[in-house]
Design a protein around this motif. Structure first.
Motif, mmCIF file in Angstrom:
data_model
loop_
_atom_site.group_PDB
_atom_site.id
_atom_site.type_symbol
_atom_site.label_atom_id
_atom_site.label_comp_id
_atom_site.label_asym_id
_atom_site.label_seq_id
_atom_site.Cartn_x
_atom_site.Cartn_y
_atom_site.Cartn_z
ATOM 1 N N ALA A 1 0.844 -1.257 -0.032
ATOM 2 C CA ALA A 1 -0.015 -0.065 -0.010
ATOM 3 C C ALA A 1 0.864 1.054 -0.078
ATOM 4 C CB ALA A 1 -0.883 0.081 1.066
ATOM 5 N N ALA A 2 2.084 1.141 0.739
ATOM 6 C CA ALA A 2 2.682 2.260 0.659
ATOM 7 C C ALA A 2 3.495 2.638 -0.516
ATOM 8 C CB ALA A 2 3.821 2.207 1.857
ATOM 9 N N PHE A 3 4.080 1.653 -1.268
ATOM 10 C CA PHE A 3 4.577 1.625 -2.513
ATOM 11 C C PHE A 3 3.520 2.095 -3.530
ATOM 12 C CE2 PHE A 3 8.020 -1.898 -1.535
ATOM 13 C CZ PHE A 3 8.725 -0.923 -0.846
ATOM 14 N N GLU A 4 2.384 1.605 -3.800
ATOM 15 C CA GLU A 4 1.500 2.082 -4.332
ATOM 16 C C GLU A 4 1.024 3.454 -4.433
ATOM 17 O OE1 GLU A 4 -1.873 -0.482 -3.949
ATOM 18 O OE2 GLU A 4 -1.191 -1.959 -5.390
ATOM 19 N N ALA A 5 1.251 4.077 -3.029
ATOM 20 C CA ALA A 5 0.913 5.451 -2.896
ATOM 21 C C ALA A 5 2.561 6.199 -3.154
ATOM 22 C CB ALA A 5 0.407 5.730 -1.461
ATOM 23 N N GLY A 6 3.253 5.853 -3.288
ATOM 24 C CA GLY A 6 4.500 6.428 -3.686
ATOM 25 C C GLY A 6 5.423 6.767 -2.482
ATOM 26 N N HIS A 7 5.232 5.815 -1.338
ATOM 27 C CA HIS A 7 6.051 6.194 -0.293
ATOM 28 C C HIS A 7 7.056 4.953 0.082
ATOM 29 C CE1 HIS A 7 3.210 9.104 0.680
ATOM 30 N NE2 HIS A 7 2.168 8.364 0.752
ATOM 31 N N GLN A 8 8.083 5.356 0.745
ATOM 32 C CA GLN A 8 9.024 4.145 1.203
ATOM 33 C C GLN A 8 8.337 3.661 2.625
ATOM 34 O OE1 GLN A 8 12.931 6.029 1.865
ATOM 35 N NE2 GLN A 8 13.472 4.320 3.381
ATOM 36 N N LEU A 9 8.743 2.550 2.733
ATOM 37 C CA LEU A 9 8.356 1.716 3.824
ATOM 38 C C LEU A 9 9.301 0.747 4.009
ATOM 39 C CD1 LEU A 9 5.032 0.674 5.348
ATOM 40 C CD2 LEU A 9 6.801 -0.865 5.536
ATOM 41 N N ASP A 10 9.805 0.738 5.448
ATOM 42 C CA ASP A 10 10.933 -0.250 5.884
ATOM 43 C C ASP A 10 10.417 -0.882 7.291
ATOM 44 O OD1 ASP A 10 12.475 0.534 3.510
ATOM 45 O OD2 ASP A 10 13.723 2.167 5.003
ATOM 46 N N PHE A 11 10.935 -2.082 7.523
ATOM 47 C CA PHE A 11 10.606 -2.711 8.694
ATOM 48 C C PHE A 11 11.672 -2.492 9.612
ATOM 49 C CE2 PHE A 11 8.529 -5.508 5.670
ATOM 50 C CZ PHE A 11 7.099 -5.014 6.044
ATOM 51 N N LEU A 12 11.483 -1.993 10.903
ATOM 52 C CA LEU A 12 12.466 -1.944 11.737
ATOM 53 C C LEU A 12 12.386 -2.921 13.155
ATOM 54 C CD1 LEU A 12 12.825 1.940 12.597
ATOM 55 C CD2 LEU A 12 14.280 0.543 11.074
ATOM 56 N N PHE A 13 13.406 -3.558 13.607
ATOM 57 C CA PHE A 13 13.517 -4.301 14.698
ATOM 58 C C PHE A 13 14.130 -3.790 15.958
ATOM 59 C CE2 PHE A 13 13.060 -6.950 10.889
ATOM 60 C CZ PHE A 13 11.849 -7.611 11.273
ATOM 61 N N ARG A 14 14.061 -4.475 16.966
ATOM 62 C CA ARG A 14 14.455 -3.713 18.268
ATOM 63 C C ARG A 14 15.985 -3.170 18.312
ATOM 64 N NH1 ARG A 14 13.174 -6.817 23.958
ATOM 65 N NH2 ARG A 14 11.200 -7.120 22.570
ATOM 66 N N GLY A 15 16.883 -4.186 17.487
ATOM 67 C CA GLY A 15 18.231 -3.610 17.506
ATOM 68 C C GLY A 15 18.349 -2.516 16.297
ATOM 69 N N GLU A 16 17.421 -2.027 15.759
ATOM 70 C CA GLU A 16 17.699 -1.021 14.722
ATOM 71 C C GLU A 16 17.076 0.327 14.969
ATOM 72 O OE1 GLU A 16 17.476 -4.143 10.984
ATOM 73 O OE2 GLU A 16 15.735 -3.304 11.649
ATOM 74 N N LEU A 17 16.772 0.270 16.415
ATOM 75 C CA LEU A 17 15.832 1.789 16.864
ATOM 76 C C LEU A 17 16.774 3.030 16.598
ATOM 77 C CD1 LEU A 17 13.686 0.396 19.681
ATOM 78 C CD2 LEU A 17 13.207 0.598 17.247
#
Length: 300
Positions: free
Chosen positions: A28-44
């Motif tokens: 849904a983010a890509f279709e709207a032209g946005h970037q979306l990444d997943f973050l985990f606890r070690g990447e805060l």
């Protein structure tokens, strides 16, 4: 283009339906032209690089998810869910106090202190609220620490066990039903409506002692749902705040009673999204600072 993040835990993505839901958010983010990444606890440490964050992990003021919410708010980011919502919804006593103050219909409810957990209190509550009663630990979730009691001895035993987790116990009138309504809301709008139909001979969404059986999820298009149900759910959500909520509602004799308001509600592919798959796009639009209803429909 907005830079969006989803904070999640590895335990979440072990579930195929939740993993697919995360993929739907990203699509849904890509279709709207946005970037979306997943973050985990070690990447805060990378959190503040984003414009907004969606939490898709268990929320509790003692969990990493709460740290994510507070850090995002301090950084001026949009976040679902907000720290205030986490604090209120993770404390049923605070939640019911907000609902009562707003005039939202709920089952008859009492809060019992540790000093009052004895047979005389049980007798009085059975007389006033009926038999059986539902006892809840204030910080329970996923149907854990929620039990029915039908006699004084069970009341005292269960209440004392729950008091190991808190200094008060929630006692509620029991409202029998074959299902609970779940209304997913965001920013004063309805995203989805489903029924959680209980396993036969069961009375709540999940029975942890019975191999973790979940209720069956049946969706109703939000446009076809009873307007009274939607109003009660939106009033309940509004009593807590404006973010993303799952409002659990009992229908008894044609009337609706709010059982609780959940922050960070479950969104599982093929379940809460059955009738309204655009909920992913609407949540993405909100995070991106657009109108919640303005996103495209997710293709799956």
């Amino acid at each position: 283009m907005a830079r969006l993040a989803i904070f999640t835990e590895r335990s979440t993505i072990r579930s195929s339906v939740e993993l697919t839901a995360l993929a739907n958010f990203r699509l849904a983010a890509f279709e709207a032209g946005h970037q979306l990444d997943f973050l985990f606890r070690g990447e805060l440490d990378y959190l503040e690089r984003y414009d907004a964050v969606l939490i898709r992990a268990p929320t509790d003021p003692r969990n990493a998810s709460y740290v994510v919410a507070r850090r995002a708010e301090i950084a001026g980011m949009r976040v679902l869910d907000q720290a205030d919502s986490i604090r209120i919804c993770c404390d049923k006593i605070a939640m019911y106090a907000h609902l009562t103050a707003a005039g939202v219909p709920i089952p008859e409810t009492r809060f019992v202190d540790a000093d009052d957990v004895h047979a005389a209190t049980a007798r009085d509550l059975f007389e006033r609220l009926g038999v059986p009663l539902v006892l809840k630990a204030p910080n329970s979730s996923f149907s854990a620490y929620v039990e029915k009691v039908a006699d004084e001895a069970s009341f005292v035993r269960v209440a004392r066990r729950f008091l190991r987790r808190a200094d008060r116990v929630v006692v509620q009138q029991y409202m029998p039903s074959e299902f609970d309504w779940r209304v997913v809301t965001l920013d004063g709008e309805v995203l989805a409506v489903v029924r959680y139909v209980f396993v036969p001979d069961r009375w709540k969404v999940m029975e942890r002692g019975d191999h973790g059986e979940w209720a069956r999820v049946e969706a109703v298009p939000r446009g076809a749902a009873d307007p009274t149900l939607l109003k009660v759910a939106l009033d309940a959500a509004g009593a807590i705040g404006r973010p993303l909520y799952g409002v659990d509602v009992k229908e008894v004799g044609g009337a609706y009673y709010v059982i609780e308001v959940n922050d960070n509600p479950t969104i599982a592919a093929g379940e809460e999204d059955q009738a309204d798959p655009d909920l992913y796009a609407r949540i993405v639009a909100y995070l991106a600072g657009e109108a919640a209803a303005g996103g495209p429909t997710t293709t799956r």
